[in-house]
Write an enzyme that holds these catalytic residues in place. Structure first.
Site, PDB file in Angstrom:
ATOM      1  CB  CYS A  35      -0.906   0.043   1.241  1.00  0.00           C
ATOM      2  SG  CYS A  35      -2.078  -1.324   1.338  1.00  0.00           S
TER       3      CYS A  35
ATOM      4  CB  CYS B 219       7.627 -10.692   3.820  1.00  0.00           C
ATOM      5  SG  CYS B 219       7.474  -9.011   4.494  1.00  0.00           S
TER       6      CYS B 219
ATOM      7  CB  CYS C 126      12.023 -12.152   2.461  1.00  0.00           C
ATOM      8  SG  CYS C 126      12.926 -10.740   1.808  1.00  0.00           S
TER       9      CYS C 126
END
Length: 483
Positions: free
Chosen positions: A19, A405, A459
């Site tokens: 976002c 993640c 990650c």
């Protein structure tokens, strides 16, 4: 409890952003808060393409326009005319991995409670979402969505019952909410921005004339003619009102900050400055460091549009091998060119075309930002082979993705990552490349080593500076995350 593993988005073989957020407090009658917010969302479009929204506070009346779609689709002349040039405006662009598009999760989310109204936009992921939601529901709370914004708003409204002002309620909420959140809030008389104590996601402050801006990336401030002031610090809340900007710090501090390293590789726009580091320069240096790790003899270096191009220029400079355009990207492909597997195949075939006049008969080094499942990589190598490349050497300016993640990037199930299915040598053979190489974790960190914050490489390494969730809450069931 229902056990079910959540798949990451399968629509394209790329990591998807989460976002982007924006807020403005208008102190200057010469500017239009609505049009500035709209322009800002165009500048944040790369962070989310599923929905867009703007809420305006016009003398205490909250007016919202939000819908599924790109910014240009949501905000036409008719919808913009519904918004007035209020004192405060907040905006949001959203990405979601859900196959079903949940309109209730579109932001900004407007919440009306006993002390007034709030409009909230968030970038990130609350890792103790499940625990907090169950606690609130046991007290009678009714939720309309599974969004982090709604949960955060509920927590703030609840804390406001025990405080003398909204600022204290937000600070108390920051102590309860764990995980990643860069958030803007439109209150009746002020604009609020807050960043989690780890600083996973970017958030910065700017000015345009006498008005203040809070947004995800500094490129937005530049694009609307503003002036960058500084980043919001991890664990900081900033409040902007008629008297100016005020800073507050959460009482709880992280032992170590943890900004997402992948923001520099792919997520952020190259013209942004994140934590004191130019995204463009970080990508260029990553290309130079790739040459140090993989000094290959070739005739041409090219990058996969768009985020592989800058790294390719860096590799070219370090190696002395000429940089050239290897692909032409079709920027005008519609978002609906089929369904399911057919849609993905057609997107792969039509969005990139190899430039045969540059490729034919040459040994080519092609640089991409990342590899998730490998379909795109195989397609890219095939394109270059079909264009007449004698050799194809694929280099990646991020390490292999091996772990989920939990802090705002859409990567949840490690079984979907090609690096957990094949060795580097096996995958090289699968895609048909002469060479396959990934930059090392230390190399990638070095590309952003001037950042004034610690970096998260979870990650890639599986090591996280923050507590990771044991469950996540989806459709009213706590679902286990596969480790």
């Amino acid at each position: 409890m229902i056990e079910k593993y959540i798949d990451i988005d399968k629509r394209l073989d790329k990591i998807n952003d989460e976002c982007g957020v924006f807020g403005i407090y208008r102190n200057d009658d010469d500017i239009n808060s609505v049009l500035i917010a709209q322009d800002a969302l165009f500048g944040l479009q790369h962070r989310g393409q599923i929905s867009a929204g703007i809420t305006v506070n016009d003398n205490g009346e909250f007016i919202t326009v939000k819908e599924l779609g790109m910014v240009s689709e949501v905000f036409n002349q008719q919808s913009i005319s519904r918004l007035r040039n209020g004192t405060i405006a907040v905006g949001h662009v959203r990405y979601t991995s859900r196959e079903s598009l949940d309109r209730a999760s579109n932001q900004p989310l407007v919440l009306r409670y006993k002390e007034g109204s709030l409009a909230i936009s968030i970038n990130g992921s609350i890792t103790n979402f499940s625990d907090i939601r169950r606690e609130l529901e046991s007290g009678g709370a009714i939720f309309q969505s599974n969004s982090n914004a709604e949960l955060m708003a509920y927590v703030m409204a609840s804390e406001r019952c025990y405080t003398d002002n909204l600022e204290d309620a937000v600070l108390r909420s920051m102590e309860k909410l764990k995980g990643a959140y860069s958030t803007v809030i439109c209150a009746p008389t002020r604009l609020i921005g807050l960043r989690d104590m780890y600083g996973f996601r970017p958030l910065c402050i700017g000015k345009i004339k006498n008005s203040y801006i809070i947004t995800s990336e500094s490129c937005v401030i530049d694009s609307i003619g503003g002036e960058f002031i500084r980043d919001v610090e991890p664990g900081e809340m900033v409040v902007i009102d008629s008297e100016g900007l005020h800073s507050y710090k959460s009482r709880i501090k992280a032992d170590k900050t943890s900004f997402c390293l992948f923001e520099y590789v792919y997520v952020a726009r190259p013209d942004s400055i994140l934590n004191g580091v130019s995204v463009h320069n970080a990508r260029f240096m990553a290309g130079e460091l790739l040459y140090n790790e993989y000094p290959i003899e070739a005739d041409l270096v090219c990058g996969v549009p768009d985020s592989g191009i800058i790294a390719a220029e860096g590799y070219s400079k370090a190696s002395g091998i000429p940089y050239g355009m290897g692909f032409v990207k079709n920027k005008y492909i519609g978002r609906t060119v089929g369904t399911g597997k057919n849609k993905k195949q057609r997107l792969l075939k039509t969005r990139l075309t190899a430039l045969k006049s540059n490729i034919n008969g040459k040994r080519v080094i092609v640089i991409d930002d990342s590899i998730v499942r490998g379909e795109t990589s195989k397609h890219i190598v095939n394109l270059l082979r079909e264009a007449g490349a004698k050799e194809v050497h694929m280099l990646i300016c991020s390490p292999p993705f091996k772990y989920p993640c939990y802090f705002g990037i859409d990567m949840h199930d490690k079984d979907n990552f090609i690096a957990n299915k094949m060795s580097v040598e096996e995958f090289k053979e699968y895609i048909g490349a002469n060479t396959l190489g990934y930059i090392s974790i230390n190399g990638l960190k070095k590309s952003a080593e001037k950042a004034n914050i610690d970096l998260c490489d979870g990650c890639f390494s599986g090591i996280y500076n923050a507590e990771i969730p044991r469950t996540i809450f989806v459709d009213k069931y706590a679902m286990k995350i596969k480790k």
